[in-house]
Design a protein around this motif. Structure first.
Motif: not given
Ligand code: ADP
Ligand code: MG
Length: 242
Positions: A92-116
């Motif tokens: 889960s992204i929570t390992y890296f973001a902890g309790y912080n929200p993860v505000p991502l725009r469209g392209g950044e979401v795609s990039n984060a998914i690819i990275e994950m």
């Protein structure tokens, strides 16, 4: 451009030894996708299958709350090895973001998914369950593009609002040639429901209906209690029948 992205080749390798990949999705939020994905992972593990759970709802990650996962962190070894929580390999992204929200725009979401997908080492799995964000936007299209063998499990409620969106999603999946493992009705409150009939024209398997479970909230955060709920019992019967 993306054709040159070396991570795309790595992603294929990461899923080489994963037998079935099931994305739990549904047009609307709050219909029980995360609960279904988390409980399904627990049930499959209990049945002896090597199971992974990937929370891909970066803006609203919930599986760690449902399963009561805290204080674990993935190990790094030529990638990231998802920690095993009650036998489920959980990422889960929570390992890296902890309790912080993860505000991502469209392209950044795609990039984060690819990275994950590129960094996570699932190794050998019988099932990987992916908890999807609502809708058929970028994340769903990314998963379909990046994971060739993905199947979708579509969750809906009996509300015409949810049904209308589920129908749209099923149509998109059909057009893209994505296999649908089935449709699951959740939070059923009435004796009579028309979900099965309403979706019959979509020609996808109707897996069954799960009732609204008043005792569910108390079991959240405790996997053992979660497995004792009516929700889990019904989901297990549905899994066994399939
Ligand atoms: P989604 O992932 O689709 O947004 P969640 O799985 O987070 O939805 O569920 C939303 C809320 O509804 C959660 O509090 C969850 O525990 C609850 N819930 C889901 N299914 C049921 C059910 N069958 N009975 C009672 N509560 C449910
Ligand atoms: Mg969710």
């Amino acid at each position: 451009g993306e054709v040159m992205d070396p991570r795309l080749n790595i992603i294929d390798k990461r899923f080489e030894n994963v037998q079935r990949i099931i994305a739990v999705s549904g047009g609307k939020g709050g219909i029980g996708k995360s609960l279904t994905a988390s409980t399904l992972a627990l049930i499959l593990t209990k049945q002896g299958f090597r199971t992974g759970l990937l929370d891909l709802d970066f803006c609203g990650p919930s599986d760690h709350v449902i399963l009561g996962i805290e204080g674990v962190f993935p190990e790094e070894d030529k990638g990231i090895i998802p920690p095993e929580v009650l036998g489920v390999r959980f990422m889960s992204i929570t390992y890296f973001a902890g309790y912080n929200p993860v505000p991502l725009r469209g392209g950044e979401v795609s990039n984060a998914i690819i990275e994950m997908l590129a960094i996570t080492r699932w190794n050998e799995l019988d099932f990987l369950i992916i908890d999807m964000p609502p809708g058929t936007g970028d994340p769903a299209l990314d998963i379909i593009r990046l994971i060739k063998r993905v199947e979708f499990l579509v969750v809906t409620t009996q509300s015409r609002v949810a049904l209308a969106v589920a129908k749209k999603e099923l149509q998109v999946l059909k057009e893209l040639g994505v296999p649908v493992a089935g449709v699951l009705e959740n939070m059923r409150r009435k004796e009579h429901s028309t979900v099965k009939e309403e979706l019959s024209s979509c020609k996808v398997p109707f897996l069954g209906s799960i009732l609204f479970d008043d005792n569910l909230e108390d079991a959240l955060g405790d996997p053992r209690e979660l497995l004792k709920t009516d929700f889990a019992a019904k989901l297990e019967r549905i899994v066994k029948a399939d």
